[in-house]
Design a protein around this motif. Structure first.
Motif, PDB file in Angstrom:
ATOM      1  N   SER A   4      40.538  48.883  41.647  1.00  0.00           N
ATOM      2  CA  SER A   4      40.787  48.702  40.189  1.00  0.00           C
ATOM      3  C   SER A   4      40.482  47.560  39.678  1.00  0.00           C
ATOM      4  O   SER A   4      41.939  47.570  39.773  1.00  0.00           O
ATOM      5  CB  SER A   4      41.177  50.179  39.348  1.00  0.00           C
ATOM      6  OG  SER A   4      39.866  50.091  38.298  1.00  0.00           O
ATOM      7  N   CYS A   6      40.874  44.888  36.436  1.00  0.00           N
ATOM      8  CA  CYS A   6      40.136  44.685  34.771  1.00  0.00           C
ATOM      9  C   CYS A   6      40.591  43.133  34.518  1.00  0.00           C
ATOM     10  O   CYS A   6      41.686  42.303  34.910  1.00  0.00           O
ATOM     11  CB  CYS A   6      41.053  45.509  33.995  1.00  0.00           C
ATOM     12  SG  CYS A   6      41.214  44.984  32.689  1.00  0.00           S
ATOM     13  N   THR A  31      35.988  46.339  35.684  1.00  0.00           N
ATOM     14  CA  THR A  31      35.883  46.600  34.272  1.00  0.00           C
ATOM     15  C   THR A  31      36.440  45.371  32.943  1.00  0.00           C
ATOM     16  O   THR A  31      37.237  44.586  33.453  1.00  0.00           O
ATOM     17  CB  THR A  31      36.826  47.908  33.394  1.00  0.00           C
ATOM     18  OG1 THR A  31      36.211  49.219  34.091  1.00  0.00           O
ATOM     19  CG2 THR A  31      36.680  48.163  32.414  1.00  0.00           C
ATOM     20  N   TYR A  97      45.115  49.688  36.122  1.00  0.00           N
ATOM     21  CA  TYR A  97      44.475  48.921  37.309  1.00  0.00           C
ATOM     22  C   TYR A  97      45.236  48.626  38.198  1.00  0.00           C
ATOM     23  O   TYR A  97      46.357  48.543  38.280  1.00  0.00           O
ATOM     24  CB  TYR A  97      43.251  47.809  36.225  1.00  0.00           C
ATOM     25  CG  TYR A  97      42.867  47.728  35.209  1.00  0.00           C
ATOM     26  CD1 TYR A  97      41.257  47.873  35.769  1.00  0.00           C
ATOM     27  CD2 TYR A  97      42.926  48.498  34.274  1.00  0.00           C
ATOM     28  CE1 TYR A  97      40.414  49.199  35.042  1.00  0.00           C
ATOM     29  CE2 TYR A  97      42.215  48.613  33.264  1.00  0.00           C
ATOM     30  CZ  TYR A  97      40.777  48.908  33.472  1.00  0.00           C
ATOM     31  OH  TYR A  97      39.923  49.049  33.009  1.00  0.00           O
TER      32      TYR A  97
END
Length: 228
Positions: A4, A6, A31, A97
């Motif tokens: 993940s 960011c 994201t 993240y």
């Protein structure tokens, strides 16, 4: 489980980083976190002209770079002492993240307390003038102005005011830009004007290369994480 990531910032740097990462690492979850999104970012206000500040080392990378003839200079801008012409392109957190990519631009001064990041204020005028097909730049050291045709309009600029945090439209800057551009291309006086401002330095010039560097660095970082 996919990693993940960011990305902080939704300007040209943040969005191009996201696109490059998603294309290169399709299994990664990305994201974007930002206080402003298009059309309210600094990148939206940029003239969008790809050029590394007129340094001659890049002349072999563009098409048709050459000095203007005396006749061309008199036709384009009789007040200029010299000039060149070439063909170019217009281009119109800690929440689990694995990696955070900071693309916050001038916001990094507050976000990560980077005191080396300082503002350079820009202001543009956007006009509808589809008859303008070439770009013009006039640098005389005092009233530097430029005209940059794009897909959705023509950008008239500009300013480069160091240490100026003001994001409001300056009437004096607007009048100087307008009169300077009209002097170069008188037909602009008939253009429809839409005011825009707040463009950031060389972001449009460098954004894609920086995004590709981000992909390389993320790959390196993910490789390190996977070995832990």
């Amino acid at each position: 489980m996919s990693s993940s990531i960011c990305i902080v910032g939704a300007g040209v740097m943040g969005l191009s980083s996201a696109v490059c990462l998603q294309n290169s690492l399709p299994d990664v979850s990305i994201t974007i976190v930002a206080d402003k999104f298009s059309p309210d970012t600094t990148s939206d206000g940029s003239g969008g002209f790809w050029e590394p500040h007129l340094n001659p080392f890049w002349k072999e990378s563009v098409l048709g770079y050459r000095p203007l003839t005396d006749k061309e200079i008199k036709t384009i801008n009789p007040y200029a002492k010299g000039g060149t012409t070439f063909t170019s392109l217009m281009i119109d957190l800690d929440a689990g993240y694995d990696i955070i990519i900071n693309c916050s631009g001038i916001g990094a001064a507050q976000l990560v307390e980077d005191k080396t990041v300082r503002p350079i204020r820009g202001q543009l005028i956007k006009v509808h003038a589809p008859w303008v097909k070439h770009f013009y730049i006039s640098f005389d050291g005092t009233d530097d102005v430029y005209i940059l045709p794009g897909v959705h309009g023509v950008s008239l600029g500009g300013t480069s005011q160091k240490e100026n945090w003001n994001t409001n439209v300056s009437i004096s800057d607007r009048d100087r830009i307008w009169s300077g551009c009209i002097k170069m291309v008188p037909s602009l006086e008939n253009a429809k004007v839409i005011h825009n401002y707040g463009h950031g330095g060389s972001g449009i010039t460098l954004h894609w290369g920086c995004a590709l560097d981000v992909v390389r660095l993320v790959k390196d970082a993910l490789s390190t994480v996977s070995k832990l």
